[in-house]
Design a protein around this motif. Structure first.
Motif, PDB file in Angstrom:
ATOM      1  N   VAL A 191     -32.100-117.018 -26.674  1.00  0.00           N
ATOM      2  CA  VAL A 191     -31.661-115.690 -27.124  1.00  0.00           C
ATOM      3  C   VAL A 191     -30.357-115.729 -27.906  1.00  0.00           C
ATOM      4  CG1 VAL A 191     -32.857-114.437 -25.288  1.00  0.00           C
ATOM      5  CG2 VAL A 191     -30.522-115.267 -24.897  1.00  0.00           C
ATOM      6  N   HIS A 192     -29.888-116.906 -28.302  1.00  0.00           N
ATOM      7  CA  HIS A 192     -28.642-117.044 -29.054  1.00  0.00           C
ATOM      8  C   HIS A 192     -27.438-116.573 -28.233  1.00  0.00           C
ATOM      9  CE1 HIS A 192     -30.601-118.147 -32.864  1.00  0.00           C
ATOM     10  NE2 HIS A 192     -31.536-117.297 -32.509  1.00  0.00           N
ATOM     11  N   GLY A 193     -27.349-117.043 -27.006  1.00  0.00           N
ATOM     12  CA  GLY A 193     -26.223-116.692 -26.148  1.00  0.00           C
ATOM     13  C   GLY A 193     -25.546-117.932 -25.609  1.00  0.00           C
ATOM     14  N   ARG A 194     -24.863-117.778 -24.451  1.00  0.00           N
ATOM     15  CA  ARG A 194     -24.155-118.908 -23.845  1.00  0.00           C
ATOM     16  C   ARG A 194     -24.588-119.150 -22.396  1.00  0.00           C
ATOM     17  NH1 ARG A 194     -19.652-117.988 -20.762  1.00  0.00           N
ATOM     18  NH2 ARG A 194     -18.622-119.816 -21.649  1.00  0.00           N
TER      19      ARG A 194
ATOM     20  N   GLU B  37     -15.215-119.825 -37.820  1.00  0.00           N
ATOM     21  CA  GLU B  37     -14.118-120.796 -37.807  1.00  0.00           C
ATOM     22  C   GLU B  37     -13.076-120.457 -36.747  1.00  0.00           C
ATOM     23  OE1 GLU B  37     -11.552-123.950 -38.809  1.00  0.00           O
ATOM     24  OE2 GLU B  37     -13.666-123.640 -39.306  1.00  0.00           O
ATOM     25  N   ALA B  38     -12.819-119.164 -36.557  1.00  0.00           N
ATOM     26  CA  ALA B  38     -11.830-118.754 -35.557  1.00  0.00           C
ATOM     27  C   ALA B  38     -12.256-119.129 -34.148  1.00  0.00           C
ATOM     28  CB  ALA B  38     -11.586-117.247 -35.657  1.00  0.00           C
ATOM     29  N   HIS B  39     -13.563-119.129 -33.900  1.00  0.00           N
ATOM     30  CA  HIS B  39     -14.088-119.451 -32.577  1.00  0.00           C
ATOM     31  C   HIS B  39     -14.559-120.895 -32.456  1.00  0.00           C
ATOM     32  CE1 HIS B  39     -14.344-115.030 -32.654  1.00  0.00           C
ATOM     33  NE2 HIS B  39     -14.215-115.112 -31.344  1.00  0.00           N
TER      34      HIS B  39
ATOM     35  N   GLY C 136     -24.602-118.654 -30.739  1.00  0.00           N
ATOM     36  CA  GLY C 136     -24.370-119.390 -29.500  1.00  0.00           C
ATOM     37  C   GLY C 136     -23.190-120.335 -29.594  1.00  0.00           C
ATOM     38  N   ALA C 137     -23.071-121.028 -30.731  1.00  0.00           N
ATOM     39  CA  ALA C 137     -21.931-121.921 -30.917  1.00  0.00           C
ATOM     40  C   ALA C 137     -20.628-121.131 -30.928  1.00  0.00           C
ATOM     41  CB  ALA C 137     -22.087-122.699 -32.224  1.00  0.00           C
ATOM     42  N   ARG C 138     -20.652-119.976 -31.558  1.00  0.00           N
ATOM     43  CA  ARG C 138     -19.455-119.133 -31.656  1.00  0.00           C
ATOM     44  C   ARG C 138     -18.989-118.664 -30.282  1.00  0.00           C
ATOM     45  NH1 ARG C 138     -18.194-114.002 -31.204  1.00  0.00           N
ATOM     46  NH2 ARG C 138     -16.685-112.971 -32.587  1.00  0.00           N
ATOM     47  N   VAL C 139     -19.932-118.327 -29.405  1.00  0.00           N
ATOM     48  CA  VAL C 139     -19.546-117.768 -28.100  1.00  0.00           C
ATOM     49  C   VAL C 139     -19.397-118.827 -27.013  1.00  0.00           C
ATOM     50  CG1 VAL C 139     -20.558-115.523 -28.636  1.00  0.00           C
ATOM     51  CG2 VAL C 139     -21.947-117.237 -27.431  1.00  0.00           C
ATOM     52  N   GLY C 140     -19.595-120.109 -27.362  1.00  0.00           N
ATOM     53  CA  GLY C 140     -19.262-121.161 -26.414  1.00  0.00           C
ATOM     54  C   GLY C 140     -20.372-121.705 -25.561  1.00  0.00           C
TER      55      GLY C 140
END
Length: 235
Positions: free
Chosen positions: A59-62, A166-168, A119-123
């Motif tokens: 689901v594109h989460g973490r 990039e910020a995350h 998913g990568a952005r939220v860790g």
């Protein structure tokens, strides 16, 4: 302990266009019988029983799910699977997102991660590493493989999106082949893994958008999914 890692291509399956032919995704509109035949062949080619494969509802989460046995329904709403049980093969499905296979061969803990932009952005990777540690892994023993994914030169995005990622996920911002803002998820994930203490990081350099032996949603729209699989060999 011996850890196995396998990444499939689109060749050799039962699916017809536009999913031809070794599509392993059951959520993309392909014929159910063709997907089932492809999954049976996957297990057979790996020397595993079909019930040894553990799937997830990505689901594109973490969210990370720890799996003690395979053969049941896909893990609901999760983007990483972790197990310390030999013989349980964890599967991540992708068609441009980064499949990340993690393993501690000393302690016998593995993870399969679906790391798309969100998913990568939220860790999702740090969450997977935390779950691996809870299952008995030691980060300085973990090895990583970043599988085939869309490359930064092909992943053109609006500047605001590139800046946000990039910020995350530092290290992910890049220029596309057209000189516009882009995102190189594998570069950002490599840096994130290295910063977490992962010393052995392999990268499959293939770009899914450029390599037509691989599935690419960004290139084709309606398409199949390739699989990245990892497991600890039993016995």
């Amino acid at each position: 302990m011996r850890i196995r890692r396998v990444v499939t291509t689109r060749a050799g399956g039962a699916s017809r266009a536009p999913y031809e032919s070794f599509n392993l995704g059951d959520h993309v509109g392909d014929d159910e019988a063709a997907v089932a035949a492809n999954r049976r062949r996957l297990a057979a080619e790996l020397g595993l029983a079909e019930g040894d494969l553990a799937w997830m509802e990505q689901v594109h989460g973490r969210t990370v799910t720890v799996v003690d046995e395979a053969g049941g329904p896909p893990a609901e709403a999760t983007d990483a699977l972790v197990t310390a049980r030999p013989g349980v093969a964890l599967v991540a499905l992708v068609a441009d997102c980064v499949p990340v296979l993690l393993g501690d061969p000393e302690n016998g803990v593995v993870a399969a991660v679906h790391a798309g932009r969100v998913g990568a952005r939220v860790g999702v990777i740090p969450a997977a590493l935390d779950a691996m540690k809870s299952a008995g892994a030691e980060l300085d023993r973990v090895e990583a493989l970043l599988g085939p994914a869309i490359c930064g030169e092909c992943y053109e995005v609006p500047k605001a999106m590139a800046d946000d990622v990039e910020a995350h996920l530092p290290g992910s911002a890049c220029k596309s082949r057209n000189g516009t803002p882009g995102v190189d998820l594998r570069a950002g994930l490599w840096r994130q893994l290295a910063d977490a203490g992962i010393a052995k990081i392999g990268v499959d350099p293939r770009c899914t958008a450029e390599d037509r032996t691989l599935f690419s949603f960004r290139r084709d729209g309606t398409t199949g999914r390739l699989a990245a699989i990892t497991w600890v060999e039993a016995g």
